[in-house]
Design an enzyme around this catalytic site. Structure first.
Site, short mmCIF file in Angstrom:
data_model
loop_
_atom_site.label_atom_id
_atom_site.label_comp_id
_atom_site.label_asym_id
_atom_site.label_seq_id
_atom_site.Cartn_x
_atom_site.Cartn_y
_atom_site.Cartn_z
N ARG A 84 -24.89 -5.79 6.63
CA ARG A 84 -24.33 -7.10 6.28
C ARG A 84 -24.63 -8.13 7.37
O ARG A 84 -24.43 -9.33 7.15
CB ARG A 84 -22.82 -6.97 6.06
CG ARG A 84 -22.46 -6.09 4.88
CD ARG A 84 -21.03 -5.56 4.97
NE ARG A 84 -20.03 -6.59 4.99
CZ ARG A 84 -19.41 -7.05 3.91
NH1 ARG A 84 -19.71 -6.57 2.71
NH2 ARG A 84 -18.48 -7.98 4.01
N GLU B 50 -18.79 -8.54 9.70
CA GLU B 50 -19.85 -7.93 10.49
C GLU B 50 -20.83 -8.95 11.06
O GLU B 50 -21.30 -8.80 12.20
CB GLU B 50 -20.60 -6.88 9.66
CG GLU B 50 -19.79 -5.65 9.33
CD GLU B 50 -18.90 -5.80 8.11
OE1 GLU B 50 -18.23 -4.82 7.74
OE2 GLU B 50 -18.88 -6.91 7.52
N LYS C 182 0.85 -1.19 0.00
CA LYS C 182 0.00 0.00 0.00
C LYS C 182 0.89 1.24 0.00
O LYS C 182 1.83 1.34 0.78
CB LYS C 182 -0.91 0.00 1.23
CG LYS C 182 -2.28 -0.58 0.99
CD LYS C 182 -3.26 -0.23 2.09
CE LYS C 182 -4.68 -0.62 1.68
NZ LYS C 182 -5.68 -0.24 2.69
#
Length: 672
Positions: A401, A373, A286
Site C-alpha cells: 500500500r 502505511e 467488539k
C-alpha cells in the site's frame, strides 16, 4: 455443526429474514453468536469483530435487497455473520480450512460477496465505484453501502473517496462501524474526534427537545425551518462531532446504538429515502455477547481455539515455539536499547508484529501510525533524513500500500530506512489477500535498495545489525513460520555475499530465505535415497546478488535449482537468470521453484507449501526432474523401512543431517 432445530437453519437467503418477527430476530442474533463461538472453539479465526456486527448485518439485509443493491464490508474479517445469512451457515464450520469457506468475502462463494476484501480502507471507494457504475449502466435505483471500521477510517484512501463522493453527490451510504478498535486500539486525531462523538449525548438530547418544541415556536413556514436548521448547526459545531463529515458534504447521522436492531432498521429505512452521500455513525462493541472478548478485544481479535465454561472460556492448549516474528521483535528491542537513534514504526500491527515490549520500554522510539502505511513510510523517510535510524515493521502484503512512498520518499533519496517485512510468503488460513508473495519482486526493482532474507535463526540478529549500519534502504523479509537453525560455522553478513553450506558437483540448490532448512532436508534425501550429491547455498541477498558464488555454481554444477517462497515473475530466481545472462552463462540447466503465477487459496501453511511444491517432497521432485533433464544417472533405492521413518532427516521435527554433516533443527508446530 448447525443444529437443524434453529431459526438459523431455516435461513437460506436474506429474503427469509422478512418472515421473522422481532422476537425471532433477537433469537436469530443469539444463534448466530452461538455459531461464531463454536467456530473459534475449533480453530483460530477472527472473532471479536464478527460478534460486534451481528445486529448491523441483520439490519442491513432486512432494509436493503443486496441481490440488486450493493454491500462492501471493509477489510472483510467481520464477514462471518453475513455468510451465515447468505446461504452458507451449514458450511461455516469449514471456514479458513483447505477447500472450505474463506475467512474474507469471496465472490466465488456467493453473489452477495462482491469483492475479495482483505486490506483496510478501500470500501468507500469501491462502493462509490459500484454506484457510479450502476448509474452509467442505467441501474439508477440500486443502493450502495460501505461498512468501514473506525480503525480503518483514518486511511488516506477513505478521505479521497469521501471527497469524490461529496463532489459527485451520488447517493452513497457509508456506515462508520465505531467499536473503538481496529486490531489494536486506534490512534490519532480522528480517533480522538470519534471519542468525543461517543461521549457526547447533548446533541441528541437537544435534537429530541427541538422536535418536541416545534409546535410551540411562534414562527411559520420557511422562517421557522431556517431558524431550526441554523440552531441545530450551531449546536453541532459547538460539539464538534459530525461537523467534519458535514463540511465534506455528507449528511451525518448518529452516533446510534449498533446493537439495537429495531433502532438500526428505523435509521436505515430513513436513509433509503434520503439523497446524496450519507455517513451513518454506528456504535458497536467488539465481542458483543461474549464478555471475555468485550473485556479484551485485542486478545480475542483472532484467538487460539477455546472452549466455553461457566467462568467464561478455557483456552485449548496447542504446541507452540519461537517464530521469526519473535526473533525480529527481540532483535529490534536490542537495537533500540543499544542505539537511541533507532525508531520502530508500525501500522496498527503492534500485536501482530509482537512489538509490545518495544512500545512499553522505549515509548519515544516507537510509533504506531494506525492503518496508514503510506504515511508510515514517508514518515520514516523524514526521520532518516533527520539522522534517525527508522525501522518500518509491516506485513509484506500491507507494505504494498506504500509502494509510491518506498519509491519517492526512500529509494529515490537513498535514505537509510530498514523495512522488516513480516509474513513474507504464504500465511496459511488468511489466504490470498494476506500472502506476502510479491516483496522480493517489488523491492528489488528499486535502485539503492538492498534486499535480504535470513536463512535461519542465526541470520536474524546479524542481518538487522547490518541493515541498521547500512547507509541506504534495506528490506528484510521473513515468513510466518517457526524458527529453524542450521548448525554450521556461520559466515558473517557482508553486502552481497551468499553463504555456501555445502558445495557439490551433481547439483546446487540456491535457497533464498527461511526455506533453507527445507532445502537442506531435500538435499539430504537426494543423497540418501538417490545417491545424488547436491549442495546448498544460503543466498542471503536477492539484491545485490552474489554473482560470483552463484555464477560459479551455474558453471560447475550439472544443475542449479533456485528456491524461494515468493512469486516467480521478477523474483529471486529471475535475478539469478538475469545475472547469468549478463555474464553470458548458459542457463538451460537452471530452474526456478517458487510461488506460481496464480493466487494460492486459504489452507494450513504446510498444505499450501505442499500444493506449490515448496516442501521437502516438492523440492526433491523438482531436483530429480532437473537431474533427469541434464542426463544425470541415479537409482531410486526406495523408501526407508517404516521403523526408521520417525528418525528420517526430513521428518517434521528433529535434526536433519546433510552429507557434509550440517544439521537442521526444526521447531515444533506453532499457532502463530
Amino acid at each position: 455443526m448447525l443444529s437443524p432445530d434453529t431459526i438459523l437453519s431455516r435461513i437460506g437467503s436474506p429474503a427469509d429474514l422478512k418472515a421473522l418477527n422481532d422476537r425471532e430476530l433477537d433469537q436469530l442474533a443469539d444463534e448466530m453468536r452461538h455459531e461464531l463461538i463454536g467456530v473459534v472453539g475449533r480453530r483460530a479465526a477472527h472473532f471479536a469483530s464478527n460478534l460486534g456486527v451481528v445486529e448491523l448485518c441483520l439490519a442491513l439485509h432486512l432494509t436493503f435487497d443486496f441481490a440488486t443493491d450493493r454491500l462492501i464490508w471493509d477489510t472483510g474479517h467481520q464477514i462471518y455473520p453475513h455468510k451465515l445469512i447468505t446461504g452458507r451457515a451449514a458450511e461455516l464450520h469449514t471456514i479458513r480450512t483447505k477447500g472450505g469457506l474463506m475467512g474474507y468475502p469471496n465472490p466465488a462463494e456467493s453473489p452477495y460477496d462482491l469483492f475479495m476484501t482483505g486490506h483496510a480502507g478501500c470500501a468507500p471507494s469501491t462502493a462509490l465505484g459500484l454506484k457510479l457504475g450502476d448509474e452509467l449502466m442505467g441501474r439508477t435505483d440500486a443502493h450502495s453501502v460501505a461498512v468501514i471500521g473506525d480503525g480503518a477510517f483514518p486511511s488516506g484512501i477513505v478521505f479521497e473517496a469521501l471527497n469524490h463522493a461529496s463532489g459527485s453527490q451520488s447517493k452513497l451510504l457509508v456506515i462508520l462501524n465505531d467499536n473503538k478498535m481496529s486490531i489494536c486500539p486506534p490512534v490519532g486525531g480522528v480517533a480522538n474526534a470519534l471519542d468525543r462523538a461517543r461521549m457526547s449525548k447533548t446533541y441528541h438530547d437537544w435534537n429530541k427537545r427541538l422536535k418536541s418544541l416545534v409546535p410551540t415556536i411562534p414562527l411559520v413556514g420557511e422562517t421557522a425551518e431556517r431558524w431550526l436548521q441554523q440552531f441545530k448547526d450551531a449546536i453541532k459545531a459547538s460539539l464538534q462531532h459530525g461537523m467534519l463529515f458535514e463540511e465534506l458534504g455528507f449528511t451525518y447521522l448518529g452516533p446510534i446504538d449498533g446493537h439495537d436492531l429495531k433502532g438500526l432498521r428505523t435509521y436505515l429505512e430513513k436513509v433509503k429515502e434520503m439523497s446524496g452521500p450519507i455517513l451513518l455513525h454506528v456504535l458497536t462493541n467488539k465481542g458483543h455477547g461474549f464478555e471475555p472478548a468485550v473485556k479484551d478485544p485485542v486478545k480475542f481479535h483472532a484467538p487460539a481455539p477455546f472452549r466455553k465454561s461457566e467462568g467464561g472460556y478455557v483456552p485449548i492448549k496447542v504446541s507452540s515455539s519461537e517464530t521469526y516474528t519473535d526473533a525480529f521483535s527481540a532483535a529490534l528491542f536490542d537495537a533500540c536499547r543499544r542505539d537511541s537513534r533507532v525508531a520502530v514504526l508500525t501500522a496498527a500491527m503492534c500485536e501482530g508484529n509482537k512489538l509490545q515490549k518495544v512500545r512499553e520500554t522505549f515509548p519515544k522510539q516507537f510509533f504506531d501510525v494506525g492503518i496508514c502505511e503510506s504515511h508510515a513510510v514517508a514518515l520514516a523517510g523524514g526521520m532518516a533524513k533527520a539522522g534517525a535510524r527508522p525501522v518500518v515493521d509491516i506485513y509484506s502484503t500491507f507494505l504494498q500500500r506504500a509502494y509510491d512512498q518506498i519509491f519517492q520518499e526512500v529509494s529515490l533519496q537513498s535514505l537509510p530506512v530498514v523495512f522488516c517485512l513480516d509474513r513474507a510468503g504464504l500465511v496459511g488460513a488468511d489466504g490470498p489477500t494476506h500472502h506476502g508473495s510479491y516483496d522480493l519482486a517489488y523491492m528489488r526493482a528499486f535502485p539503492n535498495m538492498v534486499v535480504m532474507a535470513p536463512g535461519d535463526r542465526r541470520d536474524v540478529g546479524p542481518m538487522l545489525e547490518f541493515a541498521l549500519g547500512h547507509d541506504a534502504p534495506v528490506s528484510i523479509r521473513y515468513p510466518r513460520a517457526n524458527l529453524e537453525s542450521v548448525e554450521r560455522e556461520v559466515q558473517p553478513i557482508e553486502l552481497g555475499q551468499a553463504e555456501v553450506i555445502e558445495w557439490e558437483s551433481d547439483g546446487m540448490i540456491v535457497a533464498c530465505g527461511a526455506i533453507l532448512g527445507t532445502c537442506l532436508q531435500a538435499a539430504a534425501r537426494l543423497h540418501r535415497r538417490y545417491g545424488l550429491h547436491v549442495g546448498v547455498i544460503n543466498a542471503r541477498f536477492a539484491k545485490p546478488l552474489d554473482r560470483t558464488t552463484i555464477g560459479k555454481a551455474i558453471e560447475e554444477a550439472a544443475f542449479v535449482l533456485t528456491v524461494e517462497e515468493g512469486c516467480l515473475p521478477g523474483g529471486f530466481g529471475s535475478a539469478v537468470l538475469e545475472a547469468a545472462n549478463d555474464a553470458g552463462l548458459p542457463t538451460q540447466h537452471v530452474r526456478r521453484l517458487g510461488l506460481p503465477d496464480r493466487f494460492v487459496l486459504h489452507a494450513e501453511r504446510d498444505e499450501q507449501l505442499a500444493e506449490v511444491g515448496l516442501d521437502v517432497d516438492g523440492i526433491t521432485a523438482s531436483a530429480l526432474e532437473l537431474a533427469r533433464a541434464v542426463g544425470l544417472e541415479f537409482t531410486d533405492l526406495g523408501p526407508e523401512p517404516e521403523a526408521a521413518a520417525a528418525a528420517r532427516p526430513d521428518s517434521a521435527v528433529g535434526p536433519a543431517a546433510h552429507p557434509n554433516g550440517s544439521t537442521v533443527v526444526a521447531a515444533s508446530p506453532s499457532q502463530q
